[in-house]
Design a protein around this motif. Structure first.
Motif, PDB file in Angstrom:
ATOM      1  N   UNK A  72       1.217  -1.724  35.019  1.00 50.24           N
ATOM      2  CA  UNK A  72       2.306  -1.799  34.041  1.00 50.24           C
ATOM      3  C   UNK A  72       1.816  -2.135  32.636  1.00 50.24           C
ATOM      4  N   UNK A  73       0.502  -2.132  32.421  1.00 48.33           N
ATOM      5  CA  UNK A  73      -0.024  -2.536  31.120  1.00 48.33           C
ATOM      6  C   UNK A  73      -1.226  -1.674  30.757  1.00 48.33           C
ATOM      7  N   UNK A  74      -1.323  -1.326  29.492  1.00 45.70           N
ATOM      8  CA  UNK A  74      -2.527  -0.662  28.996  1.00 45.70           C
ATOM      9  C   UNK A  74      -2.826  -1.138  27.585  1.00 45.70           C
ATOM     10  N   UNK A  75      -4.042  -1.590  27.357  1.00 45.59           N
ATOM     11  CA  UNK A  75      -4.450  -1.986  26.012  1.00 45.59           C
ATOM     12  C   UNK A  75      -5.077  -0.821  25.273  1.00 45.59           C
ATOM     13  N   UNK A  76      -5.286   0.304  25.969  1.00 45.49           N
ATOM     14  CA  UNK A  76      -5.803   1.507  25.344  1.00 45.49           C
ATOM     15  C   UNK A  76      -5.521   2.696  26.245  1.00 45.49           C
ATOM     16  N   UNK A  77      -5.090   3.799  25.636  1.00 43.60           N
ATOM     17  CA  UNK A  77      -4.850   5.004  26.407  1.00 43.60           C
ATOM     18  C   UNK A  77      -6.112   5.588  26.991  1.00 43.60           C
ATOM     19  N   UNK A  78      -7.277   5.108  26.522  1.00 38.52           N
ATOM     20  CA  UNK A  78      -8.549   5.595  27.039  1.00 38.52           C
ATOM     21  C   UNK A  78      -8.902   4.977  28.387  1.00 38.52           C
ATOM     22  N   UNK A  79      -8.228   3.870  28.750  1.00 36.28           N
ATOM     23  CA  UNK A  79      -8.495   3.212  30.032  1.00 36.28           C
ATOM     24  C   UNK A  79      -7.833   4.014  31.154  1.00 36.28           C
TER      25      UNK A  79
END
Length: 318
Positions: A262-269
């Protein structure tokens, strides 16, 4: 943390730093189900886009909206009282609990950070619940020109849905402390949460499964994301706060999408390496099969994320 007032010193009583703000409107709910939506609003500076997101099929017509990280009077949100304005746009009642007052270099409070609930029915009462405040090492504190005064504060309220009383709770737990400290926060909160009766609880519980209080721990967590990414999507075995919820009769099964981050600090992850931080729990309520969902907070107009957290939603039988 950020020079926040320490309300957890020896002998100090845990008391909320600020009273709740409640704006009630006439009830509009009349259905056999309750649609619950949860979001960490990232301050709410894009609150108009959040309202547009709430028009999407899985979120539309929400009866109960739980919001973490909601600003009032802050510069990033153009000085707006985000929760109150969102509630007015949606025609819903609003309960806002301020956790921290943000001060300028002269020590004057110029804005607030807190948590909010929006409801399709009026609130019968709203209680602010002060929680344990784990210390953050100075080396990881951001260098800011402002500081915070307050303590982590959750919400417990009562309202009437489906002809009966419903307890609703919301909390935002610490992101960098050890899992045991988050469990202590949860235990403190649940002391003020009724032990019986129909209930809904939700929040950004920051179930990272690790401690992130120094750089070596952050590097170790990064390695775990590569070596054992599954633990971050299914953190129950690593976070004792889930035991606290279960002991209070609050169940997470069926109201959350299993193994969905439910969390992403970057779309690259990659999706497989992202953590599951946001949770709903219920007691004496049955989720409607197939309605639990995680929804990307992307505006249909701009196609940009309005928060680094996703919406979490479920429909419940009343």
């Amino acid at each position: 943390m950020d020079r926040a007032r320490d309300l957890n010193a020896a002998g100090a009583k845990l008391t909320p730093p600020y009273p709740p703000i409640v704006v009630n409107r006439p009830a509009r709910h009349a259905g056999p189900r309750l649609r619950v939506v949860l979001l960490n609003a990232a301050g709410g500076k894009k609150f108009r886009e959040i309202v547009k997101c709430l028009e999407r099929p899985a979120l539309q017509g929400a009866d109960l909206i739980l919001l973490c990280e909601v600003n009032a009077g802050m510069r990033p949100s153009a000085g707006r009282d985000v929760a109150v304005e969102m509630a007015a746009m949606l025609g819903m009642s609003c309960a806002y609990v301020r956790e921290f007052g943000v001060t300028n270099p002269r020590g004057e409070v110029v804005g607030y950070m807190g948590n909010a609930m929006l409801s399709a029915v009026p609130f019968d009462d709203v209680t602010a619940i002060a929680m344990h405040n784990p210390r953050t090492p100075r080396m990881l504190r951001r260098q800011r020109r402002w500081s915070r005064v307050g303590t982590p504060t959750g919400i417990v309220t009562r309202m009437k849905f489906g002809g009966g009383e419903l307890t609703v709770g919301l909390a935002h737990l610490h992101s960098r402390c050890a899992p045991a400290q988050r469990a202590r926060q949860m235990a403190t909160y649940l002391e003020s949460f009724p032990a019986a009766g129909r209930a809904v609880f939700g929040g950004d519980l920051n179930t990272t499964t690790t401690e992130l209080s120094n750089r070596s721990q952050m590097l170790a967590t990064a390695w775990q994301m590569i070596a054992n990414p599954g633990r971050f999507r299914a953190p129950q075995a690593y976070e004792p706060l889930f035991d606290n919820l279960r002991e209070h009769g609050l169940e997470i099964e069926g109201v959350n999408v299993a193994n969905r981050p439910t969390f992403t600090f970057s779309g690259l992850i990659p999706l497989s390496m992202r953590p599951k931080l946001d949770w709903l729990a219920v007691r004496e309520l049955r989720p409607i099969a197939g309605t639990a969902a995680v929804v990307t907070p992307r505006s249909p107009i701009l196609q940009r994320r309005v928060s680094d957290h996703d919406f979490v939603t479920v429909d419940l039988e009343l």
